[in-house]
Design an enzyme around this catalytic site. Structure first.
Site, PDB file in Angstrom:
ATOM      1  N   ASP A  13      -7.129  -0.705   0.223  1.00  0.00           N
ATOM      2  CA  ASP A  13      -8.298   0.191   0.249  1.00  0.00           C
ATOM      3  C   ASP A  13      -9.608  -0.569   0.101  1.00  0.00           C
ATOM      4  OD1 ASP A  13      -6.466   2.341   0.328  1.00  0.00           O
ATOM      5  OD2 ASP A  13      -6.240   2.200  -1.836  1.00  0.00           O
ATOM      6  N   LYS A  16     -11.242  -2.188   4.919  1.00  0.00           N
ATOM      7  CA  LYS A  16     -10.981  -3.092   6.048  1.00  0.00           C
ATOM      8  C   LYS A  16     -11.306  -2.431   7.381  1.00  0.00           C
ATOM      9  CE  LYS A  16      -6.661  -3.419   4.660  1.00  0.00           C
ATOM     10  NZ  LYS A  16      -6.654  -2.878   3.296  1.00  0.00           N
ATOM     11  N   GLY A  40      -4.115   3.752   5.090  1.00  0.00           N
ATOM     12  CA  GLY A  40      -5.151   4.683   5.546  1.00  0.00           C
ATOM     13  C   GLY A  40      -6.448   3.942   5.771  1.00  0.00           C
ATOM     14  N   HIS A  41      -7.054   4.151   6.921  1.00  0.00           N
ATOM     15  CA  HIS A  41      -8.348   3.540   7.240  1.00  0.00           C
ATOM     16  C   HIS A  41      -9.313   4.662   7.526  1.00  0.00           C
ATOM     17  CE1 HIS A  41      -6.993  -0.441   7.439  1.00  0.00           C
ATOM     18  NE2 HIS A  41      -6.907  -0.629   8.720  1.00  0.00           N
ATOM     19  N   GLN A 227      -2.835  -2.448   3.648  1.00  0.00           N
ATOM     20  CA  GLN A 227      -2.679  -2.674   2.199  1.00  0.00           C
ATOM     21  C   GLN A 227      -3.449  -3.936   1.774  1.00  0.00           C
ATOM     22  OE1 GLN A 227       0.713  -2.048   3.844  1.00  0.00           O
ATOM     23  NE2 GLN A 227       0.203   0.078   3.624  1.00  0.00           N
TER      24      GLN A 227
HETATM   25  P1  IMP Z   1       4.680   2.442  -0.569  1.00  0.00           P
HETATM   26  O1  IMP Z   1       3.978   1.479   0.338  1.00  0.00           O
HETATM   27  O2  IMP Z   1       4.515   3.879  -0.142  1.00  0.00           O
HETATM   28  O3  IMP Z   1       6.095   2.065  -0.817  1.00  0.00           O
HETATM   29  O4  IMP Z   1       3.960   2.364  -2.010  1.00  0.00           O
HETATM   30  C1  IMP Z   1       4.082   1.219  -2.842  1.00  0.00           C
HETATM   31  C2  IMP Z   1       2.779   0.926  -3.556  1.00  0.00           C
HETATM   32  O5  IMP Z   1       1.820   0.495  -2.594  1.00  0.00           O
HETATM   33  C3  IMP Z   1       2.155   2.142  -4.250  1.00  0.00           C
HETATM   34  O6  IMP Z   1       1.477   1.687  -5.405  1.00  0.00           O
HETATM   35  C4  IMP Z   1       1.160   2.642  -3.233  1.00  0.00           C
HETATM   36  O7  IMP Z   1       0.132   3.397  -3.834  1.00  0.00           O
HETATM   37  C5  IMP Z   1       0.665   1.321  -2.675  1.00  0.00           C
HETATM   38  N1  IMP Z   1       0.108   1.448  -1.332  1.00  0.00           N
HETATM   39  C6  IMP Z   1       0.766   1.596  -0.156  1.00  0.00           C
HETATM   40  N2  IMP Z   1      -0.091   1.665   0.874  1.00  0.00           N
HETATM   41  C7  IMP Z   1      -1.321   1.534   0.363  1.00  0.00           C
HETATM   42  C8  IMP Z   1      -2.643   1.482   0.935  1.00  0.00           C
HETATM   43  O8  IMP Z   1      -2.855   1.566   2.151  1.00  0.00           O
HETATM   44  N3  IMP Z   1      -3.657   1.324   0.049  1.00  0.00           N
HETATM   45  C9  IMP Z   1      -3.470   1.186  -1.284  1.00  0.00           C
HETATM   46  N4  IMP Z   1      -2.257   1.220  -1.855  1.00  0.00           N
HETATM   47  C10 IMP Z   1      -1.194   1.389  -1.045  1.00  0.00           C
END
Ligand code: IMP
Length: 427
Positions: A13, A16, A40-41, A227
């Site tokens: 977040d 980017k 998410g962007h 991420q």
């Molecule tokens: P997962 O990717 O859904 O398995 O989540 C694993 C961890 O990564 C959790 O703490 C999510 O909140 C975090 N996470 C996954 N995608 C994002 C992102 O795009 N931004 C911030 N955190 C993320």
């Protein structure tokens, strides 16, 4: 040859999307190579806000080929819904402009059901995932026996065979974790996913071959990270991470393109720190200042809407992310969010049982013990959202940016002072 990559250096977040969108004008191919619809962007384009999840930001530019490469995990329903939203607002997206890897793995409903059961079983230690079946799909990829790839999805005979093998085993596994679980039906999943496959087939191709050809033909590639480094499965704050290599380490494996072709690696950082989900966060501000940053920075998840945990900039964690990814420079985003603060703190080192360290620990149990050692800087108490040149920034704002550069160890080449593409200082 021009190839650029954009990598988040914190816990995701980092805004980017805005930098990818800005750079897209000077590239021909934009590549998303990891994660799925957990990312998410938010991009502001032509004055309109777009929330993108699986689609690369390149999708908004008609001159660009958007590639969803091999390392991505794809939920076909989510993908088609997102694509339909873009088509409605910006017109048709022909297959020449969007390619999906036939090697990418597919998310099925049993992946989300399994994840819900696993997270529930961890209780207070839940990872706090986005509940999109990302980790369970990657688990099947690594395990191989239960994996189904895009190239299977688009061949009904292969899909049927795979589902007949996998679904009964998944039903038994999930039932053992959740008494109220209703088993999945092979026929229903097959029918639903054949419908998706018919719509996806024109886009599914060997993206690795396409990228290799693109390099030979001199096309300019932009790799869009998802991420952030600290969520990297191998190098991040395990187990509170995502299930792919979200640091720069994942570019090669996720796209099939050697990082040796990349001549500009830009690390993106927020002027403060946020994280969603569980796990230790040394500079977290569970107080009024954290709440102020959350509200001014609109720090709520693009995908899940969850409030993000907010805290001061952590140069130990971010420097680690930058070194992992091997960046050339950094972009500091959302500096304007700090406009109203009297004083700003930056964590320059950790105190670990009385010993000062700038090493980022390997284990979350140790990270939880780290006490931030702060450098306190004066705020600038000025609205900087209209500033377009470094020379015009208040002295204290420039001092803050220079401190980030000094502590992280890389030059700051981009400063963002608002969500709009114009609110960017590049000189
Ligand atoms: P997962 O990717 O859904 O398995 O989540 C694993 C961890 O990564 C959790 O703490 C999510 O909140 C975090 N996470 C996954 N995608 C994002 C992102 O795009 N931004 C911030 N955190 C993320």
């Amino acid at each position: 040859m021009t190839a650029t990559s954009v990598i988040g250096l914190q816990w995701g977040d980092e805004a980017k999307g805005k930098i990818v969108d800005l750079l897209t004008a000077e590239h021909d191919v934009v590549v998303r190579y990891l994660g799925g619809n957990n990312a998410g962007h938010t991009v502001i384009f032509d004055g309109e806000t777009y929330k993108l999840s699986l689609l690369p930001a390149g999708i908004l530019h008609s001159h660009v080929v958007s590639v969803i490469a091999t390392g991505v995990v794809i939920n076909p329903k989510a993908f088609l819904t997102e694509l339909a939203g873009i088509v409605e607002r910006r017109g048709e997206v022909p297959p020449e402009r969007l390619q999906i890897s036939d090697r990418a793995h597919v998310i099925f409903p049993y992946h989300t059901a399994e994840e819900a059961a696993f997270e529930k079983a961890r209780g207070g230690d839940a990872i706090g995932t986005t509940m999109r079946g990302i980790g369970t799909c990657y688990r099947d990829k690594a395990g191989r026996t239960h994996a189904i790839r895009m190239g299977d999805l688009t061949h009904p005979d292969r899909l049927r065979r795979r589902l007949e093998e996998v679904v009964p085993q998944k039903n038994r596994a999930i039932a053992s974790l959740d008494d109220e679980f209703t088993p999945f039906s092979v026929d229903e999943i097959f029918e639903e996913y054949c419908g998706y496959a018919d719509q996806l087939r024109p886009y599914v191709t060997d993206t690795t071959a396409f990228l290799h050809r693109s390099i030979n033909e001199g096309r300019r590639l932009l790799f869009e990270g998802a991420q952030g480094c600290l969520l990297d499965i191998d190098h991040g704050t395990f187990p509170y991470v995502t299930s792919s290599n979200s640091s720069g380490c994942g570019i090669h494996s996720g796209s099939g393109v050697s990082e040796r072709v990349i001549n500009r690696m830009i690390g993106i950082v927020k002027a403060y720190t946020t994280r969603v989900g569980g796990g230790p966060f040394p500079t977290e501000l569970d107080n009024e200042i954290g709440q102020h940053i959350r509200e001014v920075g609109r720090e709520y998840g693009t995908v899940t809407g969850r409030p993000r945990r907010c805290g001061w900039f952590d140069a130990v964690a971010t420097g680690y992310g930058a070194r992992l990814s091997g960046v050339d420079c950094i972009a500091v985003m959302l500096v304007d969010v700090l406009d109203g603060l009297d004083e700003i703190q930056v964590c320059e080192a950790y105190d670990f049982n009385g010993v000062r360290t700038t090493d980022f620990p390997s284990h979350v149990e140790d990270l939880a013990q780290m006490k931030p050692i702060y450098r306190t800087l004066p705020g600038w108490k000025t609205d900087i959202t209209g500033i377009r040149k470094r020379a015009d920034l208040p002295e204290n704002a420039m001092r803050y940016v220079d401190t980030i550069s000094e502590l992280v160890g890389y030059p700051v080449e981009i400063i963002s002072v608002g969500p709009d593409r114009a609110q960017t200082i590049l000189d």
